[in-house]
Design a protein around this motif. Sequence first.
Motif, PDB file in Angstrom:
ATOM      1  N   LEU A 288       0.809  -1.215   0.000  1.00  0.00           N
ATOM      2  CA  LEU A 288       0.000   0.000   0.000  1.00  0.00           C
ATOM      3  C   LEU A 288       0.844   1.267   0.000  1.00  0.00           C
ATOM      4  O   LEU A 288       0.403   2.307  -0.469  1.00  0.00           O
ATOM      5  N   PHE A 289       2.038   1.197   0.555  1.00  0.00           N
ATOM      6  CA  PHE A 289       2.875   2.395   0.635  1.00  0.00           C
ATOM      7  C   PHE A 289       3.654   2.596  -0.659  1.00  0.00           C
ATOM      8  O   PHE A 289       3.843   1.676  -1.447  1.00  0.00           O
TER       9      PHE A 289
ATOM     10  N   TRP B  92       1.621   6.960   2.176  1.00  0.00           N
ATOM     11  CA  TRP B  92       0.381   6.258   1.874  1.00  0.00           C
ATOM     12  C   TRP B  92      -0.623   7.284   1.410  1.00  0.00           C
ATOM     13  O   TRP B  92      -0.780   8.332   2.040  1.00  0.00           O
TER      14      TRP B  92
ATOM     15  N   GLN C  90      -2.403  12.244   2.270  1.00  0.00           N
ATOM     16  CA  GLN C  90      -1.195  11.424   2.369  1.00  0.00           C
ATOM     17  C   GLN C  90      -0.686  11.469   3.793  1.00  0.00           C
ATOM     18  O   GLN C  90      -0.752  12.517   4.445  1.00  0.00           O
TER      19      GLN C  90
ATOM     20  N   TYR D  39      -3.078  -0.720   6.425  1.00  0.00           N
ATOM     21  CA  TYR D  39      -2.250   0.495   6.452  1.00  0.00           C
ATOM     22  C   TYR D  39      -1.474   0.579   7.754  1.00  0.00           C
ATOM     23  O   TYR D  39      -0.283   0.905   7.770  1.00  0.00           O
TER      24      TYR D  39
END
Length: 129
Positions: free
Chosen positions: A72-73, A82, A88, A116
């Motif tokens: 995800l990053f 992210w 962000q 996350y």
Amino acid sequence: MENQVYNWFIKSGNIQIQKEGDCISLQLDYEKEVYCLLTHSDAYEIIDLLTNISKKIWENPNYQRQPYTNRLFKHRGNEYYWEIESSQIIIKYNETDDAIEIKYKGNNRMNLELNYVIEIIQIMEQLSK
């Protein structure tokens, strides 16, 4: 733990963490800077708290688990970030202050899903070594 708010006064700034349903709410107060700074011990305390709250969410039988299919990053230079909705969250190691720098672009408060949060924990652990 459902409604408990955790406030951390760190090297520079303040981080507020709270469980919000199946997410973890993260809010930063930079005070006089444009980012928050965490010492290594601050980072480990935040990591422990995020891990404990994540575990409570994960173990809830009503939690709808989201599959982790891709990273995800994103990585840009020495920053990890992210993108969540129109915001962000950015984490990087600040060599000048020997600390982890964390900041937002966009919303001041973010509700983070567990995938996350797990990546944020992993990046913070890596930067704290």
